[in-house]
Scaffold this motif. Structure first.
Motif, PDB file in Angstrom:
ATOM      1  N   THR A   7       0.821  -1.221   0.000  1.00 18.76           N
ATOM      2  CA  THR A   7       0.000   0.000   0.000  1.00 18.76           C
ATOM      3  C   THR A   7       0.847   1.260   0.000  1.00 18.76           C
ATOM      4  O   THR A   7       0.365   2.321  -0.389  1.00 18.76           O
ATOM      5  N   ALA A   8       2.109   1.183   0.470  1.00 20.40           N
ATOM      6  CA  ALA A   8       2.969   2.371   0.476  1.00 20.40           C
ATOM      7  C   ALA A   8       3.290   2.840  -0.939  1.00 20.40           C
ATOM      8  O   ALA A   8       3.582   4.018  -1.158  1.00 20.40           O
ATOM      9  N   ARG A   9       3.219   1.944  -1.897  1.00 24.09           N
ATOM     10  CA  ARG A   9       3.496   2.308  -3.288  1.00 24.09           C
ATOM     11  C   ARG A   9       2.279   2.901  -3.976  1.00 24.09           C
ATOM     12  O   ARG A   9       2.362   3.317  -5.135  1.00 24.09           O
ATOM     13  N   ARG A  10       1.162   2.937  -3.293  1.00 21.29           N
ATOM     14  CA  ARG A  10      -0.073   3.456  -3.876  1.00 21.29           C
ATOM     15  C   ARG A  10      -0.596   4.613  -3.041  1.00 21.29           C
ATOM     16  O   ARG A  10      -0.469   4.606  -1.820  1.00 21.29           O
ATOM     17  N   THR A  11      -1.165   5.589  -3.722  1.00 22.63           N
ATOM     18  CA  THR A  11      -1.681   6.765  -3.018  1.00 22.63           C
ATOM     19  C   THR A  11      -3.144   6.632  -2.644  1.00 22.63           C
ATOM     20  O   THR A  11      -3.680   7.476  -1.951  1.00 22.63           O
ATOM     21  N   GLY A  12      -3.803   5.571  -3.136  1.00 24.22           N
ATOM     22  CA  GLY A  12      -5.226   5.416  -2.855  1.00 24.22           C
ATOM     23  C   GLY A  12      -5.480   5.094  -1.398  1.00 24.22           C
ATOM     24  O   GLY A  12      -4.745   4.326  -0.760  1.00 24.22           O
ATOM     25  N   ALA A  13      -6.554   5.676  -0.880  1.00 24.97           N
ATOM     26  CA  ALA A  13      -6.912   5.439   0.520  1.00 24.97           C
ATOM     27  C   ALA A  13      -7.681   4.134   0.712  1.00 24.97           C
ATOM     28  O   ALA A  13      -7.831   3.664   1.835  1.00 24.97           O
ATOM     29  N   VAL A  24     -14.853  -0.512   4.811  1.00 25.62           N
ATOM     30  CA  VAL A  24     -13.942  -0.205   3.695  1.00 25.62           C
ATOM     31  C   VAL A  24     -14.739   0.275   2.484  1.00 25.62           C
ATOM     32  O   VAL A  24     -14.325   1.196   1.773  1.00 25.62           O
ATOM     33  N   LEU A  25     -15.908  -0.322   2.262  1.00 25.80           N
ATOM     34  CA  LEU A  25     -16.759   0.125   1.160  1.00 25.80           C
ATOM     35  C   LEU A  25     -17.191   1.577   1.352  1.00 25.80           C
ATOM     36  O   LEU A  25     -17.230   2.363   0.399  1.00 25.80           O
ATOM     37  N   GLU A  26     -17.485   1.964   2.588  1.00 22.56           N
ATOM     38  CA  GLU A  26     -17.857   3.359   2.850  1.00 22.56           C
ATOM     39  C   GLU A  26     -16.674   4.292   2.623  1.00 22.56           C
ATOM     40  O   GLU A  26     -16.831   5.387   2.072  1.00 22.56           O
ATOM     41  N   VAL A  27     -15.473   3.871   3.051  1.00 19.92           N
ATOM     42  CA  VAL A  27     -14.277   4.694   2.813  1.00 19.92           C
ATOM     43  C   VAL A  27     -14.028   4.859   1.322  1.00 19.92           C
ATOM     44  O   VAL A  27     -13.686   5.953   0.845  1.00 19.92           O
ATOM     45  N   ALA A  28     -14.223   3.785   0.562  1.00 20.48           N
ATOM     46  CA  ALA A  28     -14.024   3.865  -0.890  1.00 20.48           C
ATOM     47  C   ALA A  28     -14.983   4.855  -1.529  1.00 20.48           C
ATOM     48  O   ALA A  28     -14.601   5.653  -2.397  1.00 20.48           O
ATOM     49  N   SER A  29     -16.236   4.836  -1.099  1.00 19.10           N
ATOM     50  CA  SER A  29     -17.200   5.782  -1.659  1.00 19.10           C
ATOM     51  C   SER A  29     -16.897   7.210  -1.237  1.00 19.10           C
ATOM     52  O   SER A  29     -17.102   8.156  -2.007  1.00 19.10           O
ATOM     53  N   SER A  30     -16.393   7.407  -0.008  1.00 15.42           N
ATOM     54  CA  SER A  30     -16.071   8.753   0.463  1.00 15.42           C
ATOM     55  C   SER A  30     -14.909   9.359  -0.311  1.00 15.42           C
ATOM     56  O   SER A  30     -14.879  10.565  -0.547  1.00 15.42           O
ATOM     57  N   THR A  31     -13.950   8.532  -0.689  1.00 20.13           N
ATOM     58  CA  THR A  31     -12.812   9.043  -1.456  1.00 20.13           C
ATOM     59  C   THR A  31     -13.154   9.266  -2.924  1.00 20.13           C
ATOM     60  O   THR A  31     -12.544  10.098  -3.588  1.00 20.13           O
ATOM     61  N   ASP A  78     -17.746  18.405  -1.180  1.00 21.51           N
ATOM     62  CA  ASP A  78     -17.407  19.823  -1.147  1.00 21.51           C
ATOM     63  C   ASP A  78     -17.599  20.509  -2.493  1.00 21.51           C
ATOM     64  O   ASP A  78     -17.421  21.715  -2.589  1.00 21.51           O
ATOM     65  N   THR A  79     -17.937  19.760  -3.536  1.00 19.83           N
ATOM     66  CA  THR A  79     -18.170  20.384  -4.826  1.00 19.83           C
ATOM     67  C   THR A  79     -19.533  21.089  -4.825  1.00 19.83           C
ATOM     68  O   THR A  79     -20.412  20.782  -4.012  1.00 19.83           O
ATOM     69  N   GLU A  80     -19.716  22.029  -5.763  1.00 20.13           N
ATOM     70  CA  GLU A  80     -20.969  22.777  -5.809  1.00 20.13           C
ATOM     71  C   GLU A  80     -22.147  21.877  -6.189  1.00 20.13           C
ATOM     72  O   GLU A  80     -23.180  21.867  -5.537  1.00 20.13           O
ATOM     73  N   ASP A  81     -21.988  21.109  -7.261  1.00 21.34           N
ATOM     74  CA  ASP A  81     -23.055  20.206  -7.680  1.00 21.34           C
ATOM     75  C   ASP A  81     -22.739  18.815  -7.144  1.00 21.34           C
ATOM     76  O   ASP A  81     -22.155  17.971  -7.820  1.00 21.34           O
ATOM     77  N   VAL A 111     -25.004   8.733  -3.493  1.00 25.30           N
ATOM     78  CA  VAL A 111     -24.224   7.507  -3.323  1.00 25.30           C
ATOM     79  C   VAL A 111     -23.784   7.336  -1.873  1.00 25.30           C
ATOM     80  O   VAL A 111     -23.895   6.240  -1.292  1.00 25.30           O
ATOM     81  N   LEU A 112     -23.281   8.402  -1.266  1.00 26.24           N
ATOM     82  CA  LEU A 112     -22.811   8.295   0.115  1.00 26.24           C
ATOM     83  C   LEU A 112     -23.947   7.950   1.070  1.00 26.24           C
ATOM     84  O   LEU A 112     -23.753   7.179   2.021  1.00 26.24           O
ATOM     85  N   THR A 113     -25.114   8.514   0.832  1.00 27.93           N
ATOM     86  CA  THR A 113     -26.253   8.191   1.692  1.00 27.93           C
ATOM     87  C   THR A 113     -26.619   6.721   1.579  1.00 27.93           C
ATOM     88  O   THR A 113     -26.843   6.036   2.592  1.00 27.93           O
ATOM     89  N   GLN A 114     -26.680   6.204   0.359  1.00 31.46           N
ATOM     90  CA  GLN A 114     -27.014   4.800   0.182  1.00 31.46           C
ATOM     91  C   GLN A 114     -25.969   3.887   0.812  1.00 31.46           C
ATOM     92  O   GLN A 114     -26.310   2.909   1.493  1.00 31.46           O
ATOM     93  N   ILE A 115     -24.691   4.210   0.597  1.00 29.01           N
ATOM     94  CA  ILE A 115     -23.626   3.365   1.142  1.00 29.01           C
ATOM     95  C   ILE A 115     -23.659   3.368   2.666  1.00 29.01           C
ATOM     96  O   ILE A 115     -23.554   2.312   3.319  1.00 29.01           O
ATOM     97  N   ARG A 116     -23.802   4.539   3.269  1.00 28.72           N
ATOM     98  CA  ARG A 116     -23.794   4.611   4.730  1.00 28.72           C
ATOM     99  C   ARG A 116     -25.011   3.933   5.346  1.00 28.72           C
ATOM    100  O   ARG A 116     -24.901   3.242   6.366  1.00 28.72           O
ATOM    101  N   LEU A 117     -26.157   4.124   4.725  1.00 27.07           N
ATOM    102  CA  LEU A 117     -27.353   3.457   5.242  1.00 27.07           C
ATOM    103  C   LEU A 117     -27.238   1.948   5.115  1.00 27.07           C
ATOM    104  O   LEU A 117     -27.523   1.205   6.068  1.00 27.07           O
TER     105      LEU A 117
END
Length: 366
Positions: A36-42, A103-110, A115-118, A125-131
């Motif tokens: 994982t140190a070679r990858r920047t993905g969370a 981990v699935l929730e973290v993947a969707s959050s990243t 913070d975007t306008e639209d 997606v985040l609501t469905q994943i968290r629920l």
């Protein structure tokens, strides 16, 4: 003496197996961290971090289960140990599944940024994943506890007896678990139908706020003054509420002013255009000023304007209201609402009536 030696030997064997399992886990974890140190993905880092302890428990329990055939203990003792390992294995696998959901929730959050306008798609997606994560975690825990209890023969017999009287049991269980079940079902409905999402602007119980968290049984609404309103999930299914960002974050705000009949409407309309053009709060789409009502004392002016989100709409409404009032005060003070009253005609009529009364002769006198 032989019994104690058997227990000591079994303890040494099991301790050696635990040490070997932990050493294997440490090596595997080191390899995973190097990968994982070679990858920047969370996502990869979250998978390694969340699955660390559940995997450690599974590896230790698996090693102990394999070593049970090598320890010098009688069948009853081995059976008790195997039963305990089975219970622990069920709990460990449930722990691993819940960690994978996290981990699935973290993947969707990243992947989706709020913070975007639209951010409508991100909120959906985040609501469905968290629920679904919270509902899934609850279901996993319930199934794991039920599976652990069913490993006991006494509990299994009780379950068979309850199954024979399923009608009464179902009624009792339904009454006892109604609030929990209703909120659990409401969570599934919210995930599917999406009446609310994370970061939605809503008005609930007369309070304006944003959806901050959607749990398995409740929703946290962050009020504008930073208070938190805790609302049951079923409230959003069974009762009406306002959602200002259901389809889009854009909003149209309105400002009402009350002025005298002599107010120059065209001048106020031009000033509204200048105010909106001078601020970045306006999104440049909608503007207008109309006379929406007239009473015997004043007229009602309604100014409408659009903004990118509810926060900008609120600030824009306050700005327009303040500057239009200043504009009327400075340029057309006679246009401010006023109350008129005339007393001259009434006083004159009363004086004339009293004069006529003084000149009229009294009856019976000449």
């Amino acid at each position: 003496m032989n019994i104690w030696s058997d227990w000591i030997m079994s303890g040494v064997i099991l301790a050696g197996v635990v040490a070997l399992a932990l050493a294997s886990h440490t090596l595997l974890l080191w390899i995973a961290h190097r990968w994982t140190a070679r990858r920047t993905g969370a996502i990869a880092r979250a998978a390694v971090d969340r699955g660390d302890w559940p995997l450690r428990a599974i590896m230790v329990l698996g090693g102990l289960a394999l070593a049970l055939g090598s320890i010098p203990l009688d069948g009853q003792a081995v059976g008790i140990i195997r039963h305990a390992l089975g219970l622990a294995a069920i709990a460990a696998f449930a722990w691993m599944l819940i960690s994978l959901l996290a981990v699935l929730e973290v993947a969707s959050s990243t992947t989706f940024d709020l913070d975007t306008e639209d951010n409508l798609r991100a909120r959906r997606v985040l609501t469905q994943i968290r629920l679904l994560r919270r509902v899934g975690s609850t279901i996993i825990i319930v199934i794991a506890v039920a599976a652990m209890l069913m490993t006991f023969s006494e509990v299994r017999r009780i379950g068979e007896g309850l199954f024979a009287s399923a009608g009464i049991a179902a009624i009792i269980a339904g009454i006892a678990a109604r609030p929990t079940l209703s909120n659990l079902i409401a969570g599934i409905q919210l995930a599917m139908t999406e009446p609310i999402r994370i970061d939605d602007v809503v008005i609930v119980e007369g309070e304006w706020g944003k959806i901050e968290e959607i749990g398995s049984t409740y929703v946290v609404v962050r009020i504008w003054d930073l208070r938190r309103l805790i609302v049951p999930l079923s409230r959003f299914i069974e009762q009406p509420f306002e959602n200002w960002t259901r389809q889009t974050a854009n909003l149209i705000g309105s400002v009402y002013l009350y002025a005298d009949y002599r107010v120059p409407v065209d001048a106020v309309r031009e000033e509204l255009g200048r105010i909106l053009g001078s601020t970045g709060l306006w999104d440049g789409k909608v503007q207008g000023l109309q006379v929406t009502d007239a009473t015997d004392r004043s007229i009602e002016l309604r100014a409408i304007m659009s903004a990118r989100n509810s926060s900008n709409a609120w600030d824009l409404r306050c700005l327009v209201r303040e500057r239009l009032i200043n504009f009327l005060n400075e340029n057309y003070p006679e246009s401010l609402p006023r109350t008129r009253a005339e007393f001259g005609s009434l006083n004159g009529s009363a004086d004339r009536a009293s004069s006529r009364d003084r000149r009229q002769p009294i009856a019976g006198m000449s």
